[in-house]
Design an enzyme around this catalytic site. Structure first.
Site, PDB file in Angstrom:
ATOM      1  N   GLN A 213      -4.908  -1.722  10.059  1.00 13.14           N
ATOM      2  CA  GLN A 213      -4.737  -3.031   9.428  1.00 13.14           C
ATOM      3  C   GLN A 213      -5.187  -4.170  10.344  1.00 13.14           C
ATOM      4  OE1 GLN A 213      -3.678  -3.556   6.221  1.00 13.14           O
ATOM      5  NE2 GLN A 213      -4.069  -5.721   6.547  1.00 13.14           N
TER       6      GLN A 213
ATOM      7  N   LYS B  51       0.833  -1.208   0.000  1.00  6.20           N
ATOM      8  CA  LYS B  51       0.000   0.000   0.000  1.00  6.20           C
ATOM      9  C   LYS B  51       0.865   1.254   0.000  1.00  6.20           C
ATOM     10  CE  LYS B  51      -3.802  -2.111   2.603  1.00  6.20           C
ATOM     11  NZ  LYS B  51      -4.414  -2.263   3.932  1.00  6.20           N
TER      12      LYS B  51
ATOM     13  N   ASP C 275     -11.285   2.475   4.603  1.00  9.51           N
ATOM     14  CA  ASP C 275     -11.730   1.104   4.360  1.00  9.51           C
ATOM     15  C   ASP C 275     -13.230   0.983   4.118  1.00  9.51           C
ATOM     16  OD1 ASP C 275      -9.590  -0.693   4.255  1.00  9.51           O
ATOM     17  OD2 ASP C 275      -9.307  -0.625   6.424  1.00  9.51           O
TER      18      ASP C 275
END
Length: 283
Positions: free
Chosen positions: A96, A52, A119
């Site tokens: 995460q 990412k 997200d």
């Protein structure tokens, strides 16, 4: 033989568009910024976060990774999120998974401001998705990427019989909402479904997200169906594979995603695109 849905190539196209959007925003004095928080040393998470970070830098997005020790408390993590929530230079925040046992993942998801929810997991944004809101809001990145794949490969969604195998909050549930919003007839099957293949064999669009290697075989697929494999598993020999038995499935399906090189690159491309969208919407 099924047509291959090339997620890698499509992600490149999406990333090129995202970079152009970043350049346009920077010309207006807006610098899209993503914060990724990782707690502990899970190796798969470390790799994913590095990917990412690398992609963000390539696209001109400011990306900071905050690495926290395994013993971090929930209160400490919440305090850090609050700091970034109040920072006007930050447009996207993501934490995460997985998180250590002492931290309640749902509480962390709720803590991220809906307007910075890279997200798309915050319950407020999930509510907007399920109510088919016409407002701007982020959506879970993997389903978002899959919808782009279906569009790019001219898969007809309105009126299609779509079957999703798996009901997670990350893929299955938001995927069902997106397909329903796009006028598909949606069925979700899972570990308690009796005679699962009776459903999968009727699917025009079959999306599989279970984490069980080679769960779906060619015999479970309707001839000509579009098959999207979200899984990233290892077989008995340690070889990377998906939730769909690719060799038997490609002989039956009309279109199919490979593993790797299918859904994975599109998830990261969606995250980058969504970070830039959050920056646009913040103004």
């Amino acid at each position: 033989m099924a047509e291959l849905i090339d997620g890698k190539q499509l992600a490149k196209t999406i990333n090129d568009q995202t970079k152009q959007s970043v350049d346009e925003l920077k010309a207006q004095g807006i610098n899209p910024k993503l914060i990724v928080i990782i707690v502990g040393g899970d190796k798969a998470s470390q790799v994913y976060v590095r990917n990412k970070q690398r992609k963000a830098v390539q696209l001109g997005i400011i990306s900071e990774t905050k690495q926290l020790p395994e013993e971090t408390t929930q209160a400490e993590l919440l305090a850090l999120i609050d700091l970034y929530n109040q920072d006007d230079t930050v447009h996207g925040i993501m934490v995460q998974s997985p998180l250590p046992a002492q931290i309640d993942e749902a509480a962390i998801t709720r803590a991220i401001l809906p307007t910075k929810d890279a997200d798309g997991f915050n319950p407020e944004n999930v509510g907007k998705l399920y109510s088919n809101s016409n407002l701007n809001f982020p959506v879970s990145c993997t389903p978002k990427g899959i919808m782009m794949m279906l569009k790019a490969y001219q898969v007809t969604v309105p009126g299609a019989n779509a079957v999703i195998v798996g009901r997670s909050n990350i893929v299955g549930r938001p995927m069902a909402a997106l397909l329903l919003n796009a006028s598909a007839t949606v069925t979700v099957v899972h570990s308690h479904t009796q005679d699962m293949s009776a459903y999968t064999r009727k699917a025009d669009i079959l999306i599989v997200a279970t984490g069980i290697a080679n769960l779906i075989k060619g015999e479970d697929i309707k001839p000509g169906a579009t098959v999207i494999d979200v899984g990233m598993d290892r077989d008995a020999n340690g070889k990377l594979t998906g939730d769909v038995d690719f060799d038997s499935a490609k002989a039956v399906a009309g279109k199919i995603t490979p593993v790797p090189g299918g859904v994975g690159p599109m998830t990261i491309a969606s995250l980058m695109q969504q970070t830039v969208e959050l920056a646009k919407w913040s103004e």
